[in-house]
Design an enzyme around this catalytic site. Structure first.
Site, PDB file in Angstrom:
ATOM      1  N   LYS A  96     -33.741  34.765  71.354  1.00 50.29           N
ATOM      2  CA  LYS A  96     -35.089  34.462  70.853  1.00 50.29           C
ATOM      3  C   LYS A  96     -36.051  34.986  71.905  1.00 50.29           C
ATOM      4  O   LYS A  96     -36.092  34.480  73.031  1.00 50.29           O
ATOM      5  CB  LYS A  96     -35.279  32.967  70.641  1.00 50.29           C
ATOM      6  CG  LYS A  96     -36.661  32.653  70.071  1.00 50.29           C
ATOM      7  CD  LYS A  96     -36.693  31.258  69.493  1.00 50.29           C
ATOM      8  CE  LYS A  96     -37.465  30.302  70.347  1.00 50.29           C
ATOM      9  NZ  LYS A  96     -38.912  30.568  70.369  1.00 50.29           N
ATOM     10  N   GLY A 157     -46.282  23.424  70.764  1.00 50.15           N
ATOM     11  CA  GLY A 157     -46.563  22.071  71.238  1.00 50.15           C
ATOM     12  C   GLY A 157     -47.822  21.447  70.684  1.00 50.15           C
ATOM     13  O   GLY A 157     -48.128  20.293  70.986  1.00 50.15           O
ATOM     14  N   ALA A 184     -42.815  27.239  66.014  1.00 48.81           N
ATOM     15  CA  ALA A 184     -43.889  26.690  66.852  1.00 48.81           C
ATOM     16  C   ALA A 184     -45.065  26.139  66.049  1.00 48.81           C
ATOM     17  O   ALA A 184     -45.503  26.731  65.066  1.00 48.81           O
ATOM     18  CB  ALA A 184     -44.420  27.701  67.847  1.00 48.81           C
ATOM     19  N   ASN A 206     -39.515  21.940  68.019  1.00 50.41           N
ATOM     20  CA  ASN A 206     -39.051  21.204  69.197  1.00 50.41           C
ATOM     21  C   ASN A 206     -39.892  19.957  69.437  1.00 50.41           C
ATOM     22  O   ASN A 206     -39.441  18.812  69.317  1.00 50.41           O
ATOM     23  CB  ASN A 206     -39.109  22.149  70.410  1.00 50.41           C
ATOM     24  CG  ASN A 206     -38.472  21.569  71.651  1.00 50.41           C
ATOM     25  OD1 ASN A 206     -38.015  22.309  72.511  1.00 50.41           O
ATOM     26  ND2 ASN A 206     -38.402  20.258  71.813  1.00 50.41           N
TER      27      ASN A 206
END
Ligand SMILES: CC(=O)[C@@H](O)[C@H](O)COP(=O)(O)O
Length: 257
Positions: A96, A157, A184, A206
């Protein structure tokens, strides 16, 4: 089934492995997500020294495939070197590819990304490029040899969810045969379902799981949302309309005795 570089994958959810409160929580989240692919940052995990080996062993024991990433790389040379190290450590050609170009937004440096992708594909890597939702960049990445694209839907994030559905839809429309994975910025299961409803092939996330109060439960929620969005896309959804349409057809007049 999802097919990535000739490998058939049974889950459409890919999970990051950073920022979990503990390895045990991470392991449970991986189980509950039913993911078959986790992404691991070689630089970040080995930087933690003693725990690196234990961490990698745990991932191996869970029986999931590792997609190493070049998180934290800011130049072509750094990303290429990190990819080569990852190939040695994880014995995989998958990478990645992240080349970060902007400090505040962690936006990819798409010029360096394309260059690094060209170098790595020429060296036999199977590249998963973390990119923006820009159509022209996507074309250049495909020309560089990438067979999968990973556009962001919002900054890493941020948990902001899809900020530009039009751009994501445009990518899907232009590349019907290329596996597209949103990577993301997803914050909620509904965000994941939304991009899957556009016909995306998978999502990688994530922070939304690692940062949840109960990461394992959130991982399960995402697993169901991703499947729901995928099934809905293939079930043929209605287009929204401005005018009401009675959901109960009325024939004639009611007769009251
Ligand atoms: C984990 C990873 O490889 C990244 O691309 C990224 O961290 C995912 O983004 P979110 O943390 O916003 O889901």
């Amino acid at each position: 089934m999802l097919e990535l570089y000739g490998t058939t994958i049974s889950s459409r959810l890919l999970l990051g492995t950073a920022r979990y409160p503990s390895p045990a929580v991470l392991a449970e989240a991986i189980r509950r997500s039913e993911t078959r692919i986790v992404t691991v940052s070689l630089r970040r995990e080995t930087a933690s020294g003693k725990t690196g080996g234990v961490f990698f062993e745990m991932i191996r024991d869970l029986g999931v495939r590792v997609l190493p990433n070049t998180a934290g790389c800011h130049s072509v040379s750094e990303a290429v070197l990190t990819a080569k190290m990852a190939r040695e450590v994880f014995a995989t050609n998958w990478i990645k590819l992240e080349v970060i170009g902007h400090h505040d937004t962690l936006q990819p440096d798409v010029f360096s990304l394309v260059e690094a992708a060209r170098i790595l594909t020429a060296e036999g890597f199977e590249v998963f490029p973390y990119t923006t939702d820009d159509l022209v960049v996507a074309e250049k990445l495909l020309e560089a040899g990438c067979k999968v694209l990973m556009p962001w839907c919002a900054p890493i994030g941020s948990a902001a969810g899809p900020l530009n559905l039009t751009a994501l839809r445009t990518l899907r429309g232009h590349f019907p045969d290329v596996p597209l994975i949103v990577d993301a910025g997803i914050g909620r299961p509904s965000h994941a379902a939304t991009v899957m409803e556009l016909g995306y092939d998978a999502v990688l996330l994530n922070t939304a799981v690692a940062g949840a109060s109960d990461p394992a439960a959130m991982a399960g929620a995402f697993a169901r949302a991703v499947e729901a969005g995928h099934e809905a896309y293939h079930a043929g959804m209605l287009e929204p309309r401005d005018m009401a349409v009675p959901s109960t057809p009325v024939i004639g007049k009611a007769v009251f005795a």
